[in-house]
Design an enzyme around this catalytic site. Structure first.
Site, PDB file in Angstrom:
ATOM      1  N   HIS A 108       5.403   5.909  -0.758  1.00  0.00           N
ATOM      2  CA  HIS A 108       6.265   4.719  -0.908  1.00  0.00           C
ATOM      3  C   HIS A 108       5.468   3.459  -0.592  1.00  0.00           C
ATOM      4  O   HIS A 108       4.462   3.520   0.128  1.00  0.00           O
ATOM      5  CB  HIS A 108       7.464   4.806   0.042  1.00  0.00           C
ATOM      6  CG  HIS A 108       7.062   4.765   1.478  1.00  0.00           C
ATOM      7  ND1 HIS A 108       6.604   5.883   2.150  1.00  0.00           N
ATOM      8  CD2 HIS A 108       6.983   3.746   2.377  1.00  0.00           C
ATOM      9  CE1 HIS A 108       6.287   5.556   3.384  1.00  0.00           C
ATOM     10  NE2 HIS A 108       6.500   4.252   3.549  1.00  0.00           N
ATOM     11  N   HIS A 143       0.854  -1.188   0.000  1.00  0.00           N
ATOM     12  CA  HIS A 143       0.000   0.000   0.000  1.00  0.00           C
ATOM     13  C   HIS A 143       0.888   1.236   0.000  1.00  0.00           C
ATOM     14  O   HIS A 143       2.076   1.152   0.338  1.00  0.00           O
ATOM     15  CB  HIS A 143      -0.891   0.015   1.253  1.00  0.00           C
ATOM     16  CG  HIS A 143      -0.095   0.121   2.516  1.00  0.00           C
ATOM     17  ND1 HIS A 143       0.377  -0.997   3.185  1.00  0.00           N
ATOM     18  CD2 HIS A 143       0.364   1.198   3.194  1.00  0.00           C
ATOM     19  CE1 HIS A 143       1.090  -0.596   4.237  1.00  0.00           C
ATOM     20  NE2 HIS A 143       1.103   0.730   4.266  1.00  0.00           N
TER      21      HIS A 143
HETATM   22  O1  3AM Z   1       3.443   2.930   4.634  1.00  0.00           O
HETATM   23  P1  3AM Z   1       4.304   2.256   5.634  1.00  0.00           P
HETATM   24  O2  3AM Z   1       4.334   0.774   5.473  1.00  0.00           O
HETATM   25  O3  3AM Z   1       5.668   2.847   5.720  1.00  0.00           O
HETATM   26  O4  3AM Z   1       4.761   2.180   9.269  1.00  0.00           O
HETATM   27  C1  3AM Z   1       3.364   2.003   9.206  1.00  0.00           C
HETATM   28  C2  3AM Z   1       2.868   1.756   7.823  1.00  0.00           C
HETATM   29  O5  3AM Z   1       3.600   2.622   6.989  1.00  0.00           O
HETATM   30  C3  3AM Z   1       2.686   3.296   9.525  1.00  0.00           C
HETATM   31  O6  3AM Z   1       1.389   3.153   8.986  1.00  0.00           O
HETATM   32  C4  3AM Z   1       1.419   2.242   7.918  1.00  0.00           C
HETATM   33  C5  3AM Z   1       0.449   1.122   8.150  1.00  0.00           C
HETATM   34  O7  3AM Z   1       0.743   0.445   9.340  1.00  0.00           O
HETATM   35  N1  3AM Z   1       2.646   3.536  10.966  1.00  0.00           N
HETATM   36  C6  3AM Z   1       2.471   2.627  11.932  1.00  0.00           C
HETATM   37  N2  3AM Z   1       2.531   3.213  13.150  1.00  0.00           N
HETATM   38  C7  3AM Z   1       2.745   4.536  12.922  1.00  0.00           C
HETATM   39  C8  3AM Z   1       2.892   5.670  13.752  1.00  0.00           C
HETATM   40  N3  3AM Z   1       2.806   5.578  15.081  1.00  0.00           N
HETATM   41  C9  3AM Z   1       2.833   4.737  11.519  1.00  0.00           C
HETATM   42  N4  3AM Z   1       3.038   5.940  10.972  1.00  0.00           N
HETATM   43  C10 3AM Z   1       3.181   6.978  11.829  1.00  0.00           C
HETATM   44  N5  3AM Z   1       3.099   6.858  13.163  1.00  0.00           N
END
Ligand code: 3AM
EC number: 3.1.4.58
Length: 174
Positions: free
Chosen positions: A124, A38
């Protein structure tokens, strides 16, 4: 519920990206399943059902006032971030409408009590988690043209076999 807004690649695109990753981007880390690929727009964190309903109405109203059209994104840039320890694939440039959509969804989340997403927005797809070092440059440079015609609000669920993302609402880009 732990929620985030994200664009979702088609299953065909996700499969093609995963195949490229397996062949050309070996990394030390945990490969994210293609079904979980995603492009995060805004992370919300814990949200109650009541707030979820209000948030969905707010997104409906925002899109009624003017929805961005289908987003064309060329994924050509592999990257690595040492703090979240992820390897990712993203576009080297992207339309302003994408920044605007991410910003707007973040604002709607803040209006419902969620924390603001900090830092510059950088679209990304996370390919590996738990990477202690950047992977070597891929033998074949990535070049994927994605046509993204919807985004969704996903619930992140931790199961026994790992995390899964369940769409709880989706919106079309026209
Ligand atoms: O798009 P990506 O995979 O980088 O890292 C988590 C993931 O991002 C991010 O939300 C997406 C779905 O889980 N994520 C998880 N915890 C987070 C937080 N506390 C977060 N982003 C910001 N703050």
């Amino acid at each position: 519920m732990r929620l985030f807004f994200a664009l979702e690649p088609s299953p065909e695109d996700a499969r093609a990206i995963a195949e490229w990753r397996e062949r050309y981007l070996p990394a030390q880390g945990r490969a994210v399943p293609a079904a979980n690929f995603h492009i995060t727009l805004a992370f919300l964190g814990e949200v109650s059902q009541q707030r979820l309903d209000r948030l969905c109405s707010a997104v409906d109203n925002t899109l009624d006032a003017g929805a961005p059209s289908t987003l064309e994104l060329g994924l050509t840039e592999p990257g690595y971030w040492s703090k979240p320890r992820i390897c990712w694939l993203g576009p080297d440039r992207w339309p302003r409408e994408l920044d605007q959509l991410a910003h707007k969804l973040d604002q709607l989340g803040v209006a419902e009590g969620c924390k603001r997403n900090r830092g510059e927005y950088r679209p990304h797809i996370t390919l590996y988690r738990g990477c202690d070092a950047p992977p070597p440059a891929p033998i074949l440079a990535p070049d994927f043209e994605l046509s993204l015609d919807h985004f969704a609000l996903f619930e992140s669920r931790q199961g026994r076999t790992g995390v899964s993302y369940e769409p709880v609402a989706a919106w079309e880009l026209l």
